[in-house]
Motif scaffolding. Structure first.
Motif, PDB file in Angstrom:
ATOM      1  N   LEU A  29       0.826  -1.206   0.000  1.00 42.47           N
ATOM      2  CA  LEU A  29       0.000   0.000   0.000  1.00 42.47           C
ATOM      3  C   LEU A  29       0.860   1.257   0.000  1.00 42.47           C
ATOM      4  O   LEU A  29       1.903   1.309   0.652  1.00 42.47           O
ATOM      5  CB  LEU A  29      -0.905   0.030   1.240  1.00 42.47           C
ATOM      6  CG  LEU A  29      -1.932  -1.093   1.391  1.00 42.47           C
ATOM      7  CD1 LEU A  29      -2.611  -0.980   2.754  1.00 42.47           C
ATOM      8  CD2 LEU A  29      -2.956  -1.035   0.263  1.00 42.47           C
ATOM      9  N   THR A  30       0.400   2.269  -0.739  1.00 42.48           N
ATOM     10  CA  THR A  30       1.011   3.587  -0.614  1.00 42.48           C
ATOM     11  C   THR A  30       0.434   4.274   0.628  1.00 42.48           C
ATOM     12  O   THR A  30      -0.578   3.825   1.191  1.00 42.48           O
ATOM     13  CB  THR A  30       0.715   4.452  -1.844  1.00 42.48           C
ATOM     14  OG1 THR A  30      -0.702   4.715  -1.896  1.00 42.48           O
ATOM     15  CG2 THR A  30       1.159   3.758  -3.126  1.00 42.48           C
ATOM     16  N   GLN A  37      -8.162   3.812   3.190  1.00 39.24           N
ATOM     17  CA  GLN A  37      -8.799   2.667   3.849  1.00 39.24           C
ATOM     18  C   GLN A  37      -9.069   2.932   5.336  1.00 39.24           C
ATOM     19  O   GLN A  37     -10.050   2.430   5.894  1.00 39.24           O
ATOM     20  CB  GLN A  37      -7.911   1.428   3.702  1.00 39.24           C
ATOM     21  CG  GLN A  37      -7.839   0.894   2.264  1.00 39.24           C
ATOM     22  CD  GLN A  37      -7.292  -0.516   2.225  1.00 39.24           C
ATOM     23  OE1 GLN A  37      -7.613  -1.349   3.069  1.00 39.24           O
ATOM     24  NE2 GLN A  37      -6.465  -0.808   1.213  1.00 39.24           N
ATOM     25  N   CYS A  38      -8.201   3.725   5.939  1.00 40.44           N
ATOM     26  CA  CYS A  38      -8.385   4.037   7.361  1.00 40.44           C
ATOM     27  C   CYS A  38      -9.386   5.167   7.577  1.00 40.44           C
ATOM     28  O   CYS A  38      -9.874   5.359   8.698  1.00 40.44           O
ATOM     29  CB  CYS A  38      -7.052   4.416   7.990  1.00 40.44           C
ATOM     30  SG  CYS A  38      -5.874   3.050   8.127  1.00 40.44           S
ATOM     31  N   ARG A  61      -5.526  -0.285  15.212  1.00 37.17           N
ATOM     32  CA  ARG A  61      -6.473  -1.302  14.712  1.00 37.17           C
ATOM     33  C   ARG A  61      -6.824  -1.036  13.247  1.00 37.17           C
ATOM     34  O   ARG A  61      -6.878  -1.967  12.427  1.00 37.17           O
ATOM     35  CB  ARG A  61      -7.733  -1.312  15.573  1.00 37.17           C
ATOM     36  CG  ARG A  61      -7.510  -1.847  16.989  1.00 37.17           C
ATOM     37  CD  ARG A  61      -8.830  -2.048  17.719  1.00 37.17           C
ATOM     38  NE  ARG A  61      -8.612  -2.506  19.096  1.00 37.17           N
ATOM     39  CZ  ARG A  61      -8.585  -1.710  20.142  1.00 37.17           C
ATOM     40  NH1 ARG A  61      -8.814  -0.402  19.989  1.00 37.17           N
ATOM     41  NH2 ARG A  61      -8.376  -2.201  21.344  1.00 37.17           N
ATOM     42  N   ALA A  62      -7.069   0.229  12.915  1.00 40.12           N
ATOM     43  CA  ALA A  62      -7.402   0.573  11.529  1.00 40.12           C
ATOM     44  C   ALA A  62      -6.226   0.304  10.601  1.00 40.12           C
ATOM     45  O   ALA A  62      -6.391  -0.217   9.486  1.00 40.12           O
ATOM     46  CB  ALA A  62      -7.827   2.044  11.457  1.00 40.12           C
ATOM     47  N   TRP A  63      -5.030   0.656  11.028  1.00 43.26           N
ATOM     48  CA  TRP A  63      -3.821   0.453  10.223  1.00 43.26           C
ATOM     49  C   TRP A  63      -3.623  -1.033   9.939  1.00 43.26           C
ATOM     50  O   TRP A  63      -3.375  -1.430   8.790  1.00 43.26           O
ATOM     51  CB  TRP A  63      -2.631   1.029  10.980  1.00 43.26           C
ATOM     52  CG  TRP A  63      -1.356   1.162  10.202  1.00 43.26           C
ATOM     53  CD1 TRP A  63      -0.594   0.158   9.680  1.00 43.26           C
ATOM     54  CD2 TRP A  63      -0.698   2.388   9.867  1.00 43.26           C
ATOM     55  NE1 TRP A  63       0.514   0.663   9.043  1.00 43.26           N
ATOM     56  CE2 TRP A  63       0.477   2.032   9.143  1.00 43.26           C
ATOM     57  CE3 TRP A  63      -0.959   3.725  10.113  1.00 43.26           C
ATOM     58  CZ2 TRP A  63       1.376   3.000   8.674  1.00 43.26           C
ATOM     59  CZ3 TRP A  63      -0.065   4.688   9.644  1.00 43.26           C
ATOM     60  CH2 TRP A  63       1.079   4.319   8.918  1.00 43.26           C
ATOM     61  N   CYS A  67      -3.838  -3.406   6.438  1.00 41.85           N
ATOM     62  CA  CYS A  67      -2.674  -4.177   6.000  1.00 41.85           C
ATOM     63  C   CYS A  67      -2.874  -5.686   6.156  1.00 41.85           C
ATOM     64  O   CYS A  67      -1.916  -6.462   5.968  1.00 41.85           O
ATOM     65  CB  CYS A  67      -1.436  -3.747   6.787  1.00 41.85           C
ATOM     66  SG  CYS A  67      -0.964  -2.021   6.572  1.00 41.85           S
ATOM     67  N   ASN A  68      -4.105  -6.103   6.528  1.00 45.63           N
ATOM     68  CA  ASN A  68      -4.384  -7.527   6.776  1.00 45.63           C
ATOM     69  C   ASN A  68      -3.395  -8.103   7.792  1.00 45.63           C
ATOM     70  O   ASN A  68      -2.841  -9.195   7.607  1.00 45.63           O
ATOM     71  CB  ASN A  68      -4.321  -8.322   5.465  1.00 45.63           C
ATOM     72  CG  ASN A  68      -5.447  -7.962   4.520  1.00 45.63           C
ATOM     73  OD1 ASN A  68      -6.597  -7.811   4.942  1.00 45.63           O
ATOM     74  ND2 ASN A  68      -5.120  -7.782   3.241  1.00 45.63           N
TER      75      ASN A  68
END
Length: 281
Positions: A29-30, A37-38, A61-63, A67-68
């Motif tokens: 991800l860039t 996404q966050c 948690r969002a990060w 990033c799975n």
């Protein structure tokens, strides 16, 4: 959290930022894609990756979700909380008054066998008289503009003095002579505090050294710091700093050893204290 003057805290924050950045790169991800996404502005991602801010639990948690890497959440949150505890602003610590912080210090003394203390500003808490502690803590409360619970906070601070007399605790204290001459409260308050120092000096648990004005300086006057066994706390005007980096821990221990050699003890220390009492008249 503001940028810390302690390299220990900053180094830990940078290490956390690097781990998060590696997760993003491993996920392909860039910075903009992760931000989208966050659900926050790309500038926030940049500040986190440059260690300008410490991410919240929700941020981590969002990060990790983006990033799975949900399996990394518990460890990263624990790391972030540890970083956050390295640099604690006094106004934040005293947001509900000073008593709670004094109770935390009580626990530190209760658990530590050895406390090495260097002070260049005021008499350390476990040596303070109620009158001296009241004058000092009232001035701090007024300066910070935090809730006034001075009476309760003083009682919690004075409770620490029990460890001078109980158990196997050991207090090795270095005072700059200026501390004896700096007036906290009125002349009677200061005289009572200085006489109390003469009272505690003979205790088996106490080693009190005073660094005279005239001492040849091998180490310049430093900020106050407390070494509890293998933990060091530094007190600045605005914050309490937990020193964790091994190199810094070694530097503080080296400084304490050098300051110890500059101090005088026994009769010479008593003479300096008595002279300070006489000067009040």
């Amino acid at each position: 959290m503001p940028s810390s003057p302690s390299s220990s805290a900053q180094a830990a924050r940078e290490a956390l930022a690097a781990r998060l950045q590696h997760l993003r790169r491993d996920a392909g991800l860039t910075g903009k894609e992760l931000s989208d996404q966050c659900g926050w502005h790309p500038a926030k991602t940049t500040r986190i990756q440059r260690a300008k801010i410490t991410p919240s639990d929700a941020d981590i948690r969002a990060w990790c979700a983006a990033c799975n890497a949900d399996n990394q959440v518990p460890d990263l949150i624990a790391t972030a909380r540890a970083v956050d505890s390295m640099y604690l602003e006094w106004r934040r610590l005293h947001s509900d008054g000073m008593k709670r912080v004094q109770e935390d210090w009580y626990m530190l003394h209760q658990q530590a066998g050895m406390c090495r203390t260097y002070v260049s500003n005021v008499v350390p808490g476990f040596f303070q008289t109620p009158a001296y502690a009241t004058a000092l803590m009232q001035s701090i409360t007024d300066f910070q503009g935090t809730p006034n619970d001075v009476t309760d906070a003083v009682a919690a601070r004075i409770a620490r003095s029990r460890f001078l007399y109980e158990g196997v605790h050991r207090f090795v204290v270095l005072l700059e002579e200026w501390v004896l001459r700096s007036r906290i409260g009125g002349p009677e308050t200061m005289a009572g505090q200085l006489r109390h120092l003469l009272t505690v000096m003979p205790l088996p648990s106490v080693s009190l050294g005073i660094i005279p004005f005239t001492a040849q300086r091998a180490v310049w006057p430093l900020e106050a710091f407390y070494a509890f066994d293998d933990r060091i706390l530094v007190e600045t005007l605005t914050a309490e700093i937990n020193v964790a980096q091994p190199r810094e821990l070694a530097d503080y221990r080296k400084a304490f050893a050098a300051l110890s050699e500059m101090a005088v003890y026994g009769d010479q220390a008593r003479t300096l204290i008595s002279s300070a009492i006489d000067a009040l008249n």
